[in-house]
Design a protein around this motif. Sequence first.
Motif, short mmCIF file in Angstrom:
data_model
loop_
_atom_site.label_atom_id
_atom_site.label_comp_id
_atom_site.label_asym_id
_atom_site.label_seq_id
_atom_site.Cartn_x
_atom_site.Cartn_y
_atom_site.Cartn_z
N GLY A 72 -18.94 -29.98 -0.32
CA GLY A 72 -19.06 -28.15 -0.87
C GLY A 72 -19.75 -28.58 -2.68
O GLY A 72 -20.61 -28.01 -2.98
N VAL A 73 -19.37 -29.17 -3.00
CA VAL A 73 -19.68 -30.17 -4.25
C VAL A 73 -21.20 -30.66 -4.28
O VAL A 73 -22.09 -30.36 -4.62
N LYS A 74 -21.84 -31.77 -3.46
CA LYS A 74 -22.21 -31.93 -3.01
C LYS A 74 -23.96 -31.69 -2.58
O LYS A 74 -24.66 -31.57 -3.61
N ALA A 75 -23.27 -30.47 -1.44
CA ALA A 75 -24.37 -29.64 -1.69
C ALA A 75 -24.78 -28.65 -2.44
O ALA A 75 -25.79 -28.31 -2.59
N PHE A 76 -24.43 -28.33 -3.15
CA PHE A 76 -24.74 -27.74 -4.76
C PHE A 76 -24.32 -27.80 -6.21
O PHE A 76 -25.11 -27.54 -6.79
N ALA A 77 -25.29 -29.25 -5.79
CA ALA A 77 -25.26 -29.94 -6.80
C ALA A 77 -26.21 -29.62 -7.83
O ALA A 77 -26.36 -29.64 -8.83
N GLU A 78 -27.44 -29.32 -7.78
CA GLU A 78 -28.08 -28.73 -8.67
C GLU A 78 -27.81 -27.50 -8.54
O GLU A 78 -28.18 -26.96 -10.07
N GLU A 79 -27.42 -26.54 -8.24
CA GLU A 79 -27.05 -25.29 -9.14
C GLU A 79 -25.50 -24.62 -9.61
O GLU A 79 -25.41 -24.65 -10.84
N LEU A 80 -24.87 -26.47 -9.44
CA LEU A 80 -23.82 -26.77 -10.18
C LEU A 80 -23.65 -27.48 -11.20
O LEU A 80 -23.29 -28.52 -12.07
N THR A 85 -18.25 -31.22 -12.55
CA THR A 85 -17.67 -31.29 -11.06
C THR A 85 -17.43 -33.23 -11.21
O THR A 85 -17.57 -33.74 -12.18
N SER A 86 -17.10 -33.49 -9.95
CA SER A 86 -16.16 -34.16 -10.20
C SER A 86 -16.18 -34.13 -8.36
O SER A 86 -16.73 -33.74 -7.33
N LYS A 87 -16.57 -34.99 -7.79
CA LYS A 87 -16.02 -35.27 -6.33
C LYS A 87 -15.78 -34.09 -5.08
O LYS A 87 -16.32 -33.79 -4.10
N GLY A 88 -14.47 -33.77 -6.19
CA GLY A 88 -14.39 -32.37 -4.75
C GLY A 88 -13.95 -31.07 -5.55
O GLY A 88 -13.71 -30.01 -5.37
N VAL A 89 -14.54 -30.66 -6.50
CA VAL A 89 -14.70 -30.06 -8.24
C VAL A 89 -15.40 -29.75 -8.88
O VAL A 89 -16.34 -30.69 -9.23
N VAL A 90 -14.65 -28.42 -8.59
CA VAL A 90 -16.15 -27.96 -9.94
C VAL A 90 -15.22 -27.48 -11.39
O VAL A 90 -14.30 -25.94 -10.76
N GLN A 91 -14.89 -27.49 -12.90
CA GLN A 91 -13.88 -26.63 -13.58
C GLN A 91 -15.24 -25.74 -14.36
O GLN A 91 -16.90 -26.01 -14.38
N LEU A 92 -14.43 -24.31 -14.38
CA LEU A 92 -15.04 -23.12 -14.85
C LEU A 92 -14.43 -22.72 -15.90
O LEU A 92 -13.12 -22.68 -15.41
N PRO A 93 -15.06 -22.57 -16.76
CA PRO A 93 -14.67 -22.21 -18.38
C PRO A 93 -14.14 -20.48 -18.15
O PRO A 93 -14.43 -19.53 -17.38
N TYR A 94 -13.13 -20.85 -18.90
CA TYR A 94 -12.76 -19.29 -18.68
C TYR A 94 -13.76 -18.12 -19.41
O TYR A 94 -13.31 -16.89 -19.60
N GLU A 95 -14.05 -18.42 -20.44
CA GLU A 95 -14.83 -18.21 -21.63
C GLU A 95 -15.99 -17.51 -20.49
O GLU A 95 -16.78 -18.40 -19.94
N GLY A 96 -16.36 -16.34 -21.09
CA GLY A 96 -17.84 -15.88 -19.88
C GLY A 96 -17.39 -15.31 -18.28
O GLY A 96 -16.36 -14.89 -17.74
N ASP A 97 -18.80 -15.06 -17.84
CA ASP A 97 -18.04 -14.58 -16.16
C ASP A 97 -18.45 -15.66 -15.16
O ASP A 97 -19.10 -16.67 -16.05
N LEU A 98 -17.96 -15.45 -14.88
CA LEU A 98 -17.18 -16.61 -12.93
C LEU A 98 -18.41 -16.50 -12.76
O LEU A 98 -18.98 -15.60 -12.15
N PRO A 99 -19.45 -17.36 -11.81
CA PRO A 99 -19.81 -17.77 -11.01
C PRO A 99 -20.18 -17.27 -9.74
O PRO A 99 -20.60 -17.74 -8.46
N LEU A 100 -20.27 -15.40 -9.49
CA LEU A 100 -19.45 -15.58 -8.03
C LEU A 100 -20.42 -15.89 -7.09
O LEU A 100 -19.79 -15.76 -6.00
N GLY A 101 -21.81 -15.35 -7.46
CA GLY A 101 -22.53 -15.59 -6.51
C GLY A 101 -23.09 -16.68 -5.77
O GLY A 101 -23.10 -17.43 -4.39
N LEU A 102 -22.42 -18.26 -7.12
CA LEU A 102 -21.89 -19.02 -6.36
C LEU A 102 -20.98 -19.76 -5.57
O LEU A 102 -20.88 -20.61 -4.42
N ILE A 103 -19.98 -19.16 -6.11
CA ILE A 103 -18.67 -19.41 -5.35
C ILE A 103 -18.64 -18.75 -3.77
O ILE A 103 -18.95 -19.10 -2.21
N ARG A 104 -19.89 -17.25 -3.87
CA ARG A 104 -19.86 -16.46 -1.94
C ARG A 104 -20.36 -17.96 -1.49
O ARG A 104 -20.13 -18.30 -0.14
N LYS A 105 -21.87 -18.59 -2.28
CA LYS A 105 -22.95 -19.34 -1.32
C LYS A 105 -22.24 -20.99 -1.07
O LYS A 105 -21.75 -21.17 -0.20
#
Length: 128
Positions: A72-80, A85-105
């Motif tokens: 999942g991380v590899k397939a969306f590397a450009e958008e992430l 990121t690292s092998k299987g994780v995306v770090q999302l900051p608490y500040e600001g809006d979450l990228p819910l559209g990207l999480i959906r995809k």
Amino acid sequence: MGPKAESIEEYFSWFPIEKQEKLQQIRQTLKEVLPEAKEVISYHMPAFKTSEVLVYYAAMKNHLGFYPTASGVKAFAEELKDYPTSKGVVQLPYEGDLPLGLIRKIALYRKEEALQKVAAKAKSTKSL
């Protein structure tokens, strides 16, 4: 590792309300796109599972962890690229809006990937 939550609600209850709200946003987004998935606690984290765990998510000290596995991380590397990121994780900051559209995809990608694995396994079983 600390104690293991018995439920998603118990897991959420361990965190301050601001973190709970972010966790709930991720949970709600995943419920919408993965209605057939079962919510489980796996590796001490909330997760959505069909034939396999599709995604995990967790509250960390300084960020939210979203774990769509390595594929999942590899397939969306450009958008992430704006997120650590690292092998299987995306770090999302608490500040600001979450990228819910990207999480959906990413969740839909993982769902499709799991379905293809099941289909391929069924096909190879038939040919035996």
